[in-house]
Structure formats: structure tokens, C-alpha cells
Scaffold this motif. Structure first.
Motif, short mmCIF file in Angstrom:
data_model
loop_
_atom_site.label_atom_id
_atom_site.label_comp_id
_atom_site.label_asym_id
_atom_site.label_seq_id
_atom_site.Cartn_x
_atom_site.Cartn_y
_atom_site.Cartn_z
N GLU A 291 0.95 -1.26 -0.09
CA GLU A 291 -0.02 0.09 0.03
C GLU A 291 0.67 1.35 -0.06
O GLU A 291 0.55 2.23 -0.70
N TYR A 292 1.99 1.37 0.76
CA TYR A 292 2.85 2.34 1.00
C TYR A 292 3.53 2.63 -0.58
O TYR A 292 3.48 3.78 -1.05
N CYS A 293 3.71 1.59 -1.30
CA CYS A 293 4.35 1.71 -2.70
C CYS A 293 3.37 2.14 -3.68
O CYS A 293 3.78 3.15 -4.48
N ARG A 294 2.23 1.49 -3.48
CA ARG A 294 1.25 1.90 -4.33
C ARG A 294 0.82 3.38 -4.17
O ARG A 294 0.64 4.30 -5.31
N GLU A 295 0.67 4.02 -3.34
CA GLU A 295 0.31 5.37 -2.91
C GLU A 295 1.32 6.30 -3.76
O GLU A 295 1.04 7.56 -4.01
N ARG A 296 2.47 5.94 -3.68
CA ARG A 296 3.85 6.84 -4.04
C ARG A 296 4.30 6.29 -5.47
O ARG A 296 5.24 6.87 -5.79
N ASN A 297 3.60 5.43 -5.95
CA ASN A 297 4.03 4.97 -7.42
C ASN A 297 5.43 4.40 -7.54
O ASN A 297 6.16 4.85 -8.55
N LEU A 298 6.07 3.70 -6.61
CA LEU A 298 7.28 3.17 -6.23
C LEU A 298 7.06 1.64 -6.61
O LEU A 298 6.37 0.89 -6.12
N PRO A 299 7.93 1.14 -7.42
CA PRO A 299 8.16 -0.20 -7.70
C PRO A 299 8.53 -0.65 -6.14
O PRO A 299 9.50 -0.40 -5.57
N PHE A 300 8.10 -1.86 -6.35
CA PHE A 300 8.52 -2.82 -4.86
C PHE A 300 9.41 -4.12 -5.56
O PHE A 300 8.51 -4.69 -6.10
N ILE A 301 10.44 -4.19 -5.05
CA ILE A 301 11.26 -5.21 -5.55
C ILE A 301 11.77 -6.29 -4.53
O ILE A 301 12.30 -5.74 -3.57
N THR A 302 11.80 -7.38 -4.65
CA THR A 302 12.30 -8.45 -3.48
C THR A 302 13.19 -9.32 -3.96
O THR A 302 13.48 -9.60 -5.12
N TYR A 303 14.03 -9.65 -3.01
CA TYR A 303 15.23 -10.48 -3.32
C TYR A 303 15.36 -12.04 -2.62
O TYR A 303 14.86 -11.88 -1.23
N THR A 304 15.94 -13.05 -2.88
CA THR A 304 15.87 -14.03 -2.32
C THR A 304 17.09 -13.86 -1.09
O THR A 304 17.80 -13.18 -1.08
N LYS A 305 16.94 -14.67 -0.24
CA LYS A 305 17.84 -14.75 0.98
C LYS A 305 19.23 -14.96 0.23
O LYS A 305 20.15 -14.44 0.94
#
Length: 368
Positions: A291-305
């Protein structure tokens, strides 16, 4: 650029067909409309510098407009980057007048007379891109471009065009106008940058040296408001910061927002300097972060351990984080990873179960 074209007569419709094909060839996304009944005109490709294959690939030209021009314009202001009116300037001015609000947000508006003699940049010449679009239209139709912005006609550095090209946030549009006015008047404008630059400094800009008197008005390219190099400083903020996040499961968006704000306050970093949010893949579906990213139009990227374990550097260790994720640190590692091995500018900041770290990528300012 997403462009809407509208015409009002037989000759205007024919010109609209030409623009439709030509602008697509230039790489734009184009939808063409008409308030004219002449919707089955045949494009005479022999009169245009457009290959036949491009024309054949255009499946549909003008869509008929049944609503009023005002209603059509209202919708286009919401869903288009640019509008091109083929007809009289008066039609365009009356149509757009109720919807013109903010030069940072208004779409570009270009007017072309129905004979294709002139292409006029009417609204949002710099930030919206109307000046550049006017030149595209002129190349396609052979029209003479009419551009009236002072920096263009005086061949001076245009700070808003420069900001758009580099993806900067402009802190104060009033100061941006003052910078342009000063340059047009032949006055010096200060220049300060936290980043190296490529190319020659434009005429009129003076580098701010510590041991020299500085102009009162100047530009500062920085990701932080800590420095205030001029009495009147126009901040141009590049998106160069990666926000690394960690949090407890089901942490509310408000808690995340509060933690990020406090972490940024340490160095007066505006959130507009952020280009992305990153974390471990265990958090890929975390509602508060999404939700934080959606409101700011920021991509959310995740990485594996495994990916984060390979990131080199000295990081703030946490036994609790390691017991949950298998890593001694998530926010700092992910921030450095996301910034392409950039440098940490804010180390782990913990607030109500949220951990925040900020890293800045290596980056340079570009002058043409």
C-alpha cells in the motif's frame, strides 16, 4: 507519449490521418478523433515522408466524437500526455481553459491549422513536452513550428526541460521561473551539485565555490535539503535513493510511513528522491508495504535470501532478524543490492517493528 488528436473539418481530418501515422512512426501512442463527418478519407501517402508499410499498419484513424468538445477535452486531460487540436487556436483555448491547473501536471497542448502551415506549442511547452511535440508535428507535416517560451527563443538554458530530461523533482516552480528569467536577462545563476556531471555547464550557470562570492539565486542538484548554497536555492532532486525495508508481519502502512519519514529526517532527505523500495522475498505480499508503494507509485522489488547473502559490506546485525529470515540484516543488504552496490547513506533505523535503510546509487548529471 500518449497523444490524442482531434480535427473539425475535411482537410483537418486528412491532416489528422497524416499525423496519426507519422506520430506512431516517431514512437508515440496515438488515438485520433474527429468532430467532422469525414471519417473515411483516404490518406495520400505520396505527399508525406512516411513509408507505405507504416500507413498499412495503422488499423484505425479517427473516432467520431459525439460529446461536446469541453467534455472530450476534460477526459483527455485526465488520460493523455498530450492533445493536438487541428483547427483554430480559439477552439483549443476555449476547450482547455476550464481544465488548466498546474504546469507540473497539465498535458502538452499543440494546435495545428487545418492546412498544416503552422504548429503552435500552446500549453506545457517544457515540462509537458509541447515544444518537443511541436517539432515532431512540424517534421511530419512540414508546418512551421511556433514556440514562444522565452528560454527557447533566446536560446538559453531551460531549467524545467533539463529537470524533466534528468528525471528531477523541481522543489519550487516559482524559483524555476526566476531562474529562467535571470538567464534570459543575462544574469548569472549559481550552480551546485552533489553529483559529478557529464558535458559542459550551460552558459549563465556559475559553479558555487566556497571561497568565492555566490549569486543569490542558484540551482542545487542534491538528494538532501541539508545544504543551502544560495540565498534563493532551487532544489532539483534526482531519484537515486533505494529504500530498504523490513517489518513485522501485517504492519500497517501508517507505521511504515512514519518510520521512513523519521529515517529521512536525519539527513533532510525528501521522499521524492526515492526510486524504489526493496526487501526480502518473504515480504513480497506484505500489505502495508504494498500500500505504501502503491500510494507513491514506487516499484517494490524483493530478493531471495541467497541473493542478499552475497551482498558485500558491513551491516548492522540482528539475531532476531536472522532467526526469522536466515540473514543477519535485511533492510541494509536489500538497499545496497537495489542501488547496484551503491553506498548506505542511512543505516538501519528501527521504529515500532519497522526497519529502514537508505542507499544511493552511483549517478551523474547529464548536460547535452
Amino acid at each position: 507519449m500518449k497523444i490524442a488528436v482531434i480535427s473539425f473539418s475535411r482537410s483537418g481530418y486528412a491532416l489528422g490521418e497524416a499525423l496519426h501515422a507519422g506520430l506512431i512512426k516517431e514512437g508515440h501512442e496515438v488515438t485520433t478523433y474527429t468532430k467532422s463527418k469525414y471519417t473515411k478519407m483516404v490518406l495520400d501517402e505520396s505527399q508525406l515522408d512516411i513509408d507505405a508499410k507504416t500507413i498499412r499498419n495503422v488499423k484505425q484513424f479517427a473516432k467520431p466524437v459525439d460529446e461536446s468538445i469541453g467534455a472530450w477535452t476534460s477526459l483527455r486531460f485526465q488520460n493523455s500526455d498530450a492533445l493536438i487540436f487541428i483547427g483554430a487556436c480559439g477552439i483549443a483555448v476555449r476547450a482547455i481553459a476550464p481544465y488548466v491547473k498546474d504546469k507540473k501536471k497539465d498535458p502538452a497542448v499543440v494546435v495545428v491549422d487545418e492546412q498544416g502551415n503552422y504548429a503552435i506549442s500552446l500549453l506545457s511547452g517544457h515540462i509537458g513536452g509541447a515544444n518537443a511535440l511541436t517539432l515532431d508535428v512540424s517534421r511530419i507535416t512540414g508546418a512551421k513550428p511556433v514556440i514562444t517560451t522565452a528560454t527557447d527563443i533566446n536560446e538559453k538554458f531551460a531549467v524545467d526541460v533539463f529537470a524533466k530530461r534528468n528525471g528531477f523533482y523541481i522543489s519550487d516552480m516559482g524559483l524555476a521561473k526566476d531562474v529562467s528569467a535571470a538567464l534570459v536577462a543575462g544574469k548569472e545563476v549559481g550552480f551546485y551539485s552533489d553529483f559529478p556531471w557529464i558535458g559542459e555547464l550551460p552558459e549563465g550557470l556559475k559553479i558555487a565555490h566556497e571561497d568565492e562570492e555566490r549569486p543569490e539565486l542558484g540551482i542545487a542538484i542534491t538528494s538532501s535539503y541539508l545544504e543551502h548554497p544560495f540565498v534563493h536555492t532551487l532544489y532539483l532532486v534526482p531519484r537515486v535513493i533505494t529504500l530498504g525495508l523490513g517489518c513485522r508481519k501485517d504492519t500497517a502502512k501508517e507505521e511504515i510511513q512514519n518510520a521512513v519519514r523519521k529515517a529521512c529526517d536525519e539527513q533532510l532527505i525528501p521522499t521524492v528522491a526515492m526510486e524504489q523500495v526493496v526487501s526480502i522475498d518473504l515480504k513480497k505480499d506484505e500489505p502495508g508495504i504494498l500500500e505504501y508503494c502503491r500510494e507513491r507509485n514506487l516499484p517494490f522489488i524483493t530478493y531471495t535470501k541467497e541473493e542478499l547473502a552475497q551482498v558485500e559490506g558491513k551491516f548492522t546485525k540482528s539475531e532476531f532478524v536472522e532467526s526469522i529470515t536466515g540473514l543477519d540484516n535485511v533492510c541494509e543488504r536489500s538497499a545496497v543490492k537495489g542501488s547496484e552496490d551503491g553506498r548506505l547513506i542511512v543505516r538501519k533505523h528501527a521504529e515500532n517493528g519497522v526497519t529502514v535503510a537508505l542507499a544511493m546509487k552511483k549517478w551523474s548529471v547529464e548536460f547535452e
